[in-house]
Design an enzyme around this catalytic site. Structure first.
Site, short mmCIF file in Angstrom:
data_model
loop_
_atom_site.label_atom_id
_atom_site.label_comp_id
_atom_site.label_asym_id
_atom_site.label_seq_id
_atom_site.Cartn_x
_atom_site.Cartn_y
_atom_site.Cartn_z
CG HIS B 99 0.28 0.31 2.77
ND1 HIS B 99 0.28 -0.93 2.79
CD2 HIS B 99 0.11 1.78 3.59
CE1 HIS B 99 1.35 -0.72 4.39
NE2 HIS B 99 0.69 1.31 4.65
CG ASP B 101 1.94 5.30 4.86
OD1 ASP B 101 1.61 4.05 4.51
OD2 ASP B 101 2.81 5.64 4.75
CG HIS B 254 5.32 0.93 3.04
ND1 HIS B 254 4.58 2.56 2.26
CD2 HIS B 254 4.52 1.21 4.21
CE1 HIS B 254 4.03 3.03 3.45
NE2 HIS B 254 3.62 2.05 4.54
NE ARG B 269 2.14 6.80 8.66
CZ ARG B 269 1.28 6.24 8.30
NH1 ARG B 269 1.54 5.34 7.55
NH2 ARG B 269 0.41 7.18 7.70
#
Lengths: 299, 308
Positions: B99, B101, B254, B269
């Site tokens: 996917h 983000d 990723h 993150r």
């Protein structure tokens, strides 16, 4: 001065992922390894499927072959190594050939190798990693109906289109040979591992068709099952340095050499004799075309 | 102000580089930040080991050097930090599908900066894919096809559905991520706003290619997505605590592997605001359900919380 040899350091197995693959330290691979160490390596292969050894730069073709013999009789490649020569070392040079498809080694003969011993001779600074996938875990992850389907299927594996030739090799005698001589064999899609008794998927790019399925059905079913093999959770990726050696259980893995580099990459491989794959209902794989027997087990 | 001389070494053939010689917790000078930014744009994802001095505040401070920080439309943030999102396996949070983000909104983050907090002894690697080289690896015929297509992205039917785990933590996480439903249409090929490169924009939030039948949609998705996830277009990173990965979310997908059952993995993150994607023909992403980037901005100006 003492004449007592220092005790061999203990082997350590360090898992590389949660799926498969372990890095081994404390061993120098050569023909003089003691039987206990060889036994430990074989047990490690049954557990981790692929073992990585760094800094084995002392090995040459001969040393690699002699080491491989400790695992069983070595088998020259039926197509790539020529006919007369019983040279057991197959040389993969990126200028000539690439293997960037998921596959298990030499499935188009009756007795595919049990083990492959691959040595990095010359590798690019970046790129050219190899990925392995655990075909036992892939089978275990199949939902029950797909497992039952796979148990029943038989595939025909063909040497046609197995290799991607590059550069001058496209019009070479090797290319002609690969076109003229087609090896094929019939194997169960699920094989019972001869040492561990585990069930493993036997597929990869050489599986051209499935018995009892149309070509279109075969392509769809192949995609369905193969996706379980290639699933990221089921893989390990190794970044090579020259002198690295990988040994894998060819009965429980597929692998893929990423072609993401521009520089030359040379890998030397020796394979160890295996048995004809055994299906869950006790039948064996058989050769269909091409005489693989002359090339097996040169010793 | 600290000047570093970063060293950049590639990790895989087409994506990824390791940067050494930089302490991200330091007060970096503009030249150092420019080298890092350039490396991200060139290699799509960069890795820095041993960034143990980076706490939540320093993590936010460094990330802000790459652009304005952005919240997450449906996630909760770490206490005491406005923009630090924790992804903790013990709370059922995993992302083991390919996917990009937050593509269910019209303006997905430009950059994500991820730092490893708790990492199992083995397992839990992350893979990134280069969506620019994936586009380049298509032949001209398929490139022209992709250039024309649009896809709907949503969080209403997303990858968490495919996690085969009915534990309470996983179920709660699923409910939380759906509090506000988003549906957004993005071009399948977008033009990168900084490099001008064309990149494929797909991934696990896609629930359909527009203007085609459902069966065609699934086949077209697979056709393009399979180019993205080919080993040649990917890199795999084995984490150690203190490692930081920074990726260009406009040029990558990723996949965080879940091969560490029973072990704990937690990462944090911080993301940099992005803009709506722009197609080859110059059209921008469209919000169908949920709120757009412009709406979120005006809400923020009126003092509404960054999250809903």
């Amino acid at each position: 001065m003492t004449s007592i040899e220092p005790a061999a350091p203990p082997l350590t197995f360090t898992p590389v992922t949660g799926a498969l693959g372990a890095e081994i330290s404390g061993v120098r691979l050569d023909a003089d390894l003691d039987p206990g160490t060889v036994r430990t390596l074989r047990e490690g292969l049954n557990r981790h499927r692929v073992l990585f050894f760094r800094d084995q730069s002392h090995l040459d073709d001969r040393g690699q072959t002699e080491f491989a013999r400790l695992l069983g009789p070595v088998t020259p490649h039926p197509l790539l190594n020529g006919f007369e020569a019983a040279d057991p070392v197959t040389r993969f040079d990126s200028l000539e050939i690439r293997a960037n498809q998921w596959h298990t080694d030499v499935l188009f003969i009756e007795r595919p190798p049990a083990f492959s011993v691959l040595r990095a001779v010359s590798v690019p600074t970046t790129g050219g990693d190899t990925l392995w996938a655990d075909t036992v875990a892939a089978y275990a992850r199949l939902p029950r109906p797909l497992r039952a389907l796979a148990d029943e299927l038989w595939a025909v594996h063909s040497s046609a289109n197995d290799y991607v030739l590059r550069g001058d090799r496209r019009s070479s005698s090797l290319a002609e040979r690969l076109e003229e001589i087609v090896f094929s064999a019939r194997h169960p899609v699920v094989r019972v591992h001869p040492e561990t008794g585990e069930r493993a998927l036997l597929l990869g790019l050489t599986a051209r068709r499935f018995e009892d399925l149309s070509g279109k059905e075969a392509a769809l079913v192949h995609g369905l099952l193969q996706a379980y093999v290639e699933n990221a959770e089921n893989t390990v990726r190794w970044r090579w340095s020259a002198g690295d050696v990988a040994i894998w259980d060819n009965r429980a893995t597929q692998h893929y050499a990423a072609a993401d580099y521009d520089f030359r990459r040379v890998m030397h491989r020796v394979t160890v004799d295996g048995e004809a794959p055994l299906s869950v209902d006790g039948r064996r794989g058989v050769a269909l075309s091409g005489d693989g027997s002359a090339f097996a087990a040169a010793g | 102000m600290t000047t570093f001389v970063p060293d950049v070494q590639k990790v895989a053939g087409r994506i990824g580089a390791e940067i050494t010689g930089v302490d991200l917790a330091a007060d970096l000078d503009d030249a150092t930040v420019a080298v890092i930014r350039g490396a991200i744009l060139e290699h799509k994802v960069v890795f820095l080991r041993g960034q143990h001095a980076l706490d939540d505040a320093a993590h936010e401070r460094f990330t802000a050097r790459l652009g304005p920080l952005t919240g997450h439309p449906v996630a909760e943030f770490v206490d005491g930090a406005d923009y630090v999102l924790e992804i903790d396996s013990e709370r059922g949070q995993r992302a083991n599908l390919w996917h990009t983000d937050v593509t269910f909104t019209d303006a997905p983050p430009a950059f994500s900066v991820l730092r490893a907090i708790t990492i199992p002894p083995y397992g839990g690697d992350t893979q990134w894919a280069n969506t620019v080289t994936a586009y380049q690896s298509l032949g001209p015929v398929l490139q022209r096809l992709a250039d024309e297509l649009w896809a709907a992205h949503t969080n209403a039917f997303d990858y968490t559905d495919q996690i085969e785990d009915d534990s309470e933590a996983v179920q709660q996480n699923k409910e939380r991520t759906r509090r506000t439903e988003f549906v957004t249409e993005h071009p399948v090929v977008h033009v990168h706003p900084e490099t001008g490169e064309r990149a494929l924009a797909l991934g696990a939030f896609v629930n359909g290619i527009r203007s085609v039948k459902r069966a065609d949609s699934a086949r077209l998705f697979e056709l393009f997505q399979s180019h993205i996830t080919r080993a040649e277009n990917t890199v795999r990173w084995r984490w150690a605590p203190g490692d930081v990965a920074i990726w260009d979310n406009r040029a990558t997908q990723h996949y965080a592997l879940y091969d560490y059952e029973g072990l704990h993995r937690a990462v944090r993150r911080v993301t940099v605001e992005g803009r709506p994607l722009v197609s080859v023909a110059g059209e921008t992403s469209r919000t169908v359900t949920g709120f757009s980037w412009h709406e979120a901005r005006s809400r923020a100006r009126n003092g509404a919380p960054a999250t809903v």
